[in-house]
Motif scaffolding. Structure first.
Motif, PDB file in Angstrom:
ATOM      1  N   ASP A  48       0.759   4.149  13.035  1.00 40.15           N
ATOM      2  CA  ASP A  48       1.657   4.213  14.207  1.00 40.15           C
ATOM      3  C   ASP A  48       3.116   4.262  13.756  1.00 40.15           C
ATOM      4  O   ASP A  48       3.921   5.030  14.290  1.00 40.15           O
ATOM      5  CB  ASP A  48       1.441   3.000  15.124  1.00 40.15           C
ATOM      6  N   ALA A  49       3.455   3.423  12.756  1.00 41.75           N
ATOM      7  CA  ALA A  49       4.841   3.401  12.268  1.00 41.75           C
ATOM      8  C   ALA A  49       5.192   4.724  11.592  1.00 41.75           C
ATOM      9  O   ALA A  49       6.294   5.254  11.752  1.00 41.75           O
ATOM     10  CB  ALA A  49       5.034   2.236  11.300  1.00 41.75           C
ATOM     11  N   LEU A  50       4.225   5.275  10.878  1.00 37.07           N
ATOM     12  CA  LEU A  50       4.433   6.548  10.192  1.00 37.07           C
ATOM     13  C   LEU A  50       4.662   7.659  11.214  1.00 37.07           C
ATOM     14  O   LEU A  50       5.554   8.504  11.085  1.00 37.07           O
ATOM     15  CB  LEU A  50       3.176   6.834   9.358  1.00 37.07           C
TER      16      LEU A  50
ATOM     17  N   THR B 184      -0.208  -9.721   4.620  1.00 43.61           N
ATOM     18  CA  THR B 184       0.832  -8.835   5.127  1.00 43.61           C
ATOM     19  C   THR B 184       0.749  -7.542   4.336  1.00 43.61           C
ATOM     20  O   THR B 184       0.828  -7.558   3.103  1.00 43.61           O
ATOM     21  CB  THR B 184       2.230  -9.471   4.956  1.00 43.61           C
ATOM     22  N   LEU B 185       0.486  -6.464   5.041  1.00 43.75           N
ATOM     23  CA  LEU B 185       0.465  -5.140   4.399  1.00 43.75           C
ATOM     24  C   LEU B 185       1.882  -4.591   4.414  1.00 43.75           C
ATOM     25  O   LEU B 185       2.547  -4.599   5.456  1.00 43.75           O
ATOM     26  CB  LEU B 185      -0.427  -4.180   5.203  1.00 43.75           C
ATOM     27  N   HIS B 186       2.349  -4.148   3.260  1.00 48.72           N
ATOM     28  CA  HIS B 186       3.682  -3.548   3.167  1.00 48.72           C
ATOM     29  C   HIS B 186       3.472  -2.082   2.774  1.00 48.72           C
ATOM     30  O   HIS B 186       2.988  -1.805   1.662  1.00 48.72           O
ATOM     31  CB  HIS B 186       4.515  -4.239   2.093  1.00 48.72           C
ATOM     32  N   ALA B 187       3.801  -1.179   3.676  1.00 47.40           N
ATOM     33  CA  ALA B 187       3.546   0.246   3.388  1.00 47.40           C
ATOM     34  C   ALA B 187       4.808   0.921   2.869  1.00 47.40           C
ATOM     35  O   ALA B 187       5.891   0.762   3.454  1.00 47.40           O
ATOM     36  CB  ALA B 187       3.075   0.941   4.663  1.00 47.40           C
ATOM     37  N   PHE B 188       4.656   1.667   1.786  1.00 44.46           N
ATOM     38  CA  PHE B 188       5.780   2.376   1.165  1.00 44.46           C
ATOM     39  C   PHE B 188       5.451   3.865   1.044  1.00 44.46           C
ATOM     40  O   PHE B 188       4.297   4.221   0.760  1.00 44.46           O
ATOM     41  CB  PHE B 188       6.027   1.855  -0.257  1.00 44.46           C
ATOM     42  N   HIS B 189       6.472   4.692   1.190  1.00 43.28           N
ATOM     43  CA  HIS B 189       6.302   6.089   0.835  1.00 43.28           C
ATOM     44  C   HIS B 189       6.187   6.181  -0.681  1.00 43.28           C
ATOM     45  O   HIS B 189       6.936   5.496  -1.403  1.00 43.28           O
ATOM     46  CB  HIS B 189       7.532   6.916   1.256  1.00 43.28           C
ATOM     47  N   CYS B 190       5.271   6.988  -1.181  1.00 46.60           N
ATOM     48  CA  CYS B 190       5.148   7.207  -2.624  1.00 46.60           C
ATOM     49  C   CYS B 190       5.128   8.714  -2.863  1.00 46.60           C
ATOM     50  O   CYS B 190       4.438   9.450  -2.141  1.00 46.60           O
ATOM     51  CB  CYS B 190       3.855   6.590  -3.159  1.00 46.60           C
TER      52      CYS B 190
ATOM     53  N   ARG C 187      10.339   1.557   2.151  1.00 50.36           N
ATOM     54  CA  ARG C 187       9.302   0.820   2.889  1.00 50.36           C
ATOM     55  C   ARG C 187       9.212   1.394   4.308  1.00 50.36           C
ATOM     56  O   ARG C 187      10.237   1.672   4.939  1.00 50.36           O
ATOM     57  CB  ARG C 187       9.689  -0.652   2.955  1.00 50.36           C
ATOM     58  N   ILE C 188       8.006   1.572   4.791  1.00 49.84           N
ATOM     59  CA  ILE C 188       7.819   2.113   6.155  1.00 49.84           C
ATOM     60  C   ILE C 188       7.728   0.974   7.156  1.00 49.84           C
ATOM     61  O   ILE C 188       8.401   0.948   8.173  1.00 49.84           O
ATOM     62  CB  ILE C 188       6.531   2.961   6.219  1.00 49.84           C
ATOM     63  N   VAL C 189       6.883   0.018   6.835  1.00 47.15           N
ATOM     64  CA  VAL C 189       6.669  -1.089   7.773  1.00 47.15           C
ATOM     65  C   VAL C 189       5.923  -2.210   7.052  1.00 47.15           C
ATOM     66  O   VAL C 189       5.272  -1.971   6.023  1.00 47.15           O
ATOM     67  CB  VAL C 189       5.842  -0.595   9.006  1.00 47.15           C
ATOM     68  N   SER C 190       6.026  -3.430   7.573  1.00 46.05           N
ATOM     69  CA  SER C 190       5.183  -4.540   7.098  1.00 46.05           C
ATOM     70  C   SER C 190       4.380  -5.034   8.290  1.00 46.05           C
ATOM     71  O   SER C 190       4.910  -5.190   9.393  1.00 46.05           O
ATOM     72  CB  SER C 190       6.038  -5.683   6.544  1.00 46.05           C
TER      73      SER C 190
ATOM     74  N   VAL D 165       0.853  -1.192   0.000  1.00 47.17           N
ATOM     75  CA  VAL D 165       0.000   0.000   0.000  1.00 47.17           C
ATOM     76  C   VAL D 165       0.887   1.240   0.000  1.00 47.17           C
ATOM     77  O   VAL D 165       2.026   1.200   0.492  1.00 47.17           O
ATOM     78  CB  VAL D 165      -0.964   0.062   1.217  1.00 47.17           C
ATOM     79  N   GLY D 166       0.379   2.328  -0.561  1.00 41.43           N
ATOM     80  CA  GLY D 166       1.197   3.525  -0.714  1.00 41.43           C
ATOM     81  C   GLY D 166       0.754   4.672   0.172  1.00 41.43           C
ATOM     82  O   GLY D 166      -0.442   4.961   0.296  1.00 41.43           O
ATOM     83  N   ILE D 167       1.736   5.289   0.818  1.00 38.80           N
ATOM     84  CA  ILE D 167       1.481   6.563   1.495  1.00 38.80           C
ATOM     85  C   ILE D 167       1.868   7.608   0.454  1.00 38.80           C
ATOM     86  O   ILE D 167       3.050   7.916   0.267  1.00 38.80           O
ATOM     87  CB  ILE D 167       2.354   6.705   2.763  1.00 38.80           C
TER      88      ILE D 167
END
Ligand code: SF4
Length: 361
Positions: A354-356, A311-317, A297-300, A239-241
């Motif tokens: 929370d990770a962000l 598993t959600l994998h968050a990335f900065h976009c 990547r921010i967090v999984s 998923v993208g931030i």
């Protein structure tokens, strides 16, 4: 063991005496209005008591009555439900509250059929509310009751099969015919929670041990018979931030899908052969029309649902370009990180937030 009238009333008596002495002091047992019982029983479906208690308290503080819940917006209701899971419960409760206010002048109908007509109300909820709040002799069969009855009456056969379920409802219906039906149903469930637990039931502490066929034949560990669980699939979901001028994009899921009405970050399932970044670029473009540069990547975050795990994998976009055209959501917002708390997110997305937040200087 024969289910004679005498045997049934003795079993109910022993169980009620045990309940009076050992029941847990839970907030929904203090004041049993139909609204409070309904709310508690809805929250308790598929969810542990310890998890429910703080949600129940918070929800009641904000929406102390059926009328208050009916007046609320669905967004506000979902915000309080966020993290509890199974969000259709919240949507149905909210819709039912509105119907009760409009059709029943705010009073929960005592008639089982009328009650069953309301959104999200099945035999379990009807039995729980009608017996506990109105003391009507309506049965309940949930996982705890299934376990206790299958053991006490040594019921063989798949406990999820239609035949066994029919027998359980019929037995529960006979047993609840006593002068304290609401307490009896709660006693049966409480016994299943505290004593007649799935592994190693504490038969030595059980008030109905002398009436239990499974115990007499040493089959407590075998009953109830449940079908083998199917292997649960796992998905990786990037998923993208997506950043734009200090704000980030969030989208709202349509109300008629899983997690409906909740907010999330754009993204979707990684397909076989795709890199995580490639899958994310594709999903964002399909979902929003935007092209983005995928960064760190921010967090999984792992999360389990009833039928799958992901598993959600968050990335900065960054550098979103193109025209925003949303295809799979009801609404969108560009929000500052500090504003994310104003929106209802499922718990996986909440862990990303929370990770962000921890990343921010
Ligand atoms: S005797 Fe044991 S198996 Fe039987 S109902 Fe009691 S706790 Fe459950």
């Amino acid at each position: 063991m024969k289910t004679t009238e005498h045997g049934k009333s003795e079993l109910a008596g022993s169980l009620l005496a045990w309940y009076d002495k050992h029941k847990r002091d839970l907030p929904w047992r203090r004041r049993k209005t139909p609204y409070r019982v309904w709310l508690a029983e809805t929250m308790l479906q598929q969810t542990r008591v310890e998890t429910v208690v703080p949600y129940y308290r918070r929800f009641l503080r904000r929406f102390p009555s059926m009328a208050a819940l009916a007046r609320a917006s669905l967004d506000d209701v979902l915000e309080l439900w966020a993290g509890l899971g199974y969000y259709s419960r919240a949507r149905n409760l909210h819709a039912a509250a509105r119907e009760i206010v409009n059709r029943w002048r705010g009073r929960v109908p005592k008639d089982r059929r009328a009650f069953l007509d309301l959104p999200g109300v099945g035999p379990y909820t009807a039995g729980a509310v009608l017996s506990i709040a109105y003391d009507l002799p309506e049965p309940i069969v949930d996982g705890n009751v299934t376990r206790v009855l299958c053991r006490v009456y040594a019921i063989e056969g798949d406990a999820k099969s239609a035949a066994v379920r029919k027998r359980l409802w019929s037995l529960a219906g006979e047993l609840v015919q006593n002068d304290r039906p609401g307490d009896f149903n709660q006693a049966l469930m409480e016994l299943g929670s505290l004593v007649c637990v799935p592994q190693d039931p504490a038969c030595g502490l059980c008030p109905i041990a002398d009436r239990c066929e499974a115990r007499a034949s040493g089959r407590q560990g075998e009953l109830p018979r449940l079908p083998k669980r199917k292997a649960v699939p796992h998905y990786d979901v990037p998923v993208g931030i997506i950043w734009r001028d200090g704000t980030l994009l969030i989208t709202k899921r349509p109300t008629d899908v899983m997690l409906g009405g909740l907010w999330e970050f754009p993204g979707g399932k990684q397909e076989p052969g795709e890199s995580m970044e490639g899958a994310l670029r594709r999903e964002i473009e399909e979902e929003t029309g935007l092209a983005v540069d995928v960064g760190d990547r921010i967090v999984s975050v792992n999360h389990a649902y009833s039928h799958f795990r992901l598993t959600l994998h968050a990335f900065h976009c960054r550098n979103p370009s193109g025209r925003l055209v949303l295809t799979k959501c009801d609404a969108y917002r560009w929000v500052k990180p500090a504003e994310l708390d104003d929106y209802a997110f499922p718990s996986g997305s909440r862990a990303i937030i929370d990770a962000l937040t921890a990343e921010q200087p």
